[in-house]
Design an enzyme around this catalytic site. Structure first.
Site, PDB file in Angstrom:
ATOM      1  CD1 TRP A  14     -10.708   4.394  -5.852  1.00  0.00           C
ATOM      2  CD2 TRP A  14     -12.843   4.433  -6.774  1.00  0.00           C
ATOM      3  NE1 TRP A  14     -11.476   5.429  -5.100  1.00  0.00           N
ATOM      4  CE2 TRP A  14     -12.713   5.510  -5.680  1.00  0.00           C
ATOM      5  CE3 TRP A  14     -13.929   3.907  -7.024  1.00  0.00           C
ATOM      6  CZ2 TRP A  14     -13.774   6.147  -5.704  1.00  0.00           C
ATOM      7  CZ3 TRP A  14     -15.160   4.680  -6.847  1.00  0.00           C
ATOM      8  CH2 TRP A  14     -15.154   6.085  -6.222  1.00  0.00           C
ATOM      9  CE1 TYR A  69      -4.015   2.203   0.838  1.00  0.00           C
ATOM     10  CE2 TYR A  69      -2.299   3.283   1.948  1.00  0.00           C
ATOM     11  CZ  TYR A  69      -3.618   3.519   1.453  1.00  0.00           C
ATOM     12  OH  TYR A  69      -4.434   4.284   1.349  1.00  0.00           O
ATOM     13  CG  HIS A 119      -0.581   5.723  -1.307  1.00  0.00           C
ATOM     14  ND1 HIS A 119      -1.503   4.524  -1.463  1.00  0.00           N
ATOM     15  CD2 HIS A 119      -1.783   6.466  -1.425  1.00  0.00           C
ATOM     16  CE1 HIS A 119      -2.556   4.477  -1.372  1.00  0.00           C
ATOM     17  NE2 HIS A 119      -2.808   5.830  -1.582  1.00  0.00           N
TER      18      HIS A 119
END
Length: 104
Positions: free
Chosen positions: A77, A18, A22
């Site tokens: 998404w 994750y 980012h």
């Protein structure tokens, strides 16, 4: 300016992935966020629970709500659905928090 905060959840074995995604966020995603009035966007992780706390400042609620309709948001998404809890449309399961205190 409007301050917003919400919580999400990243899967236990995906914390580093994750963060990596980012760290390498797509330039077109950043461009879209800024275009739709996002400022000072931060996401924090509680590694003991996988809970994510997000905070950002937006210029306008109506404009901000339209980010979900953008092609790049839909693509992001779909890209993130394997590392965090998502809804059927792949949007993150999130709970908006109500502000109860603010020290200026």
């Amino acid at each position: 300016m409007i301050r917003k905060a919400f919580v999400m959840h990243v899967f236990g074995d995906c914390h580093e992935e994750y963060k990596r995604r980012h760290d390498e966020i797509w330039p077109e995603m950043i461009e879209m966020l800024k275009e739709y009035g996002a400022h000072d966007y931060s996401i924090f992780l509680d590694p003991t629970t996988g809970r994510l706390f997000a905070y950002l400042v937006i210029e306008d609620e109506e404009r901000w709500s339209k980010t979900a309709e953008t092609e790049i948001c839909q693509k992001w998404w779909a890209y993130m659905k394997d590392v965090m809890e998502t809804n059927e449309d792949h949007s993150p399961v999130s709970l908006e928090l109500k502000e109860v205190f603010y020290l200026k």
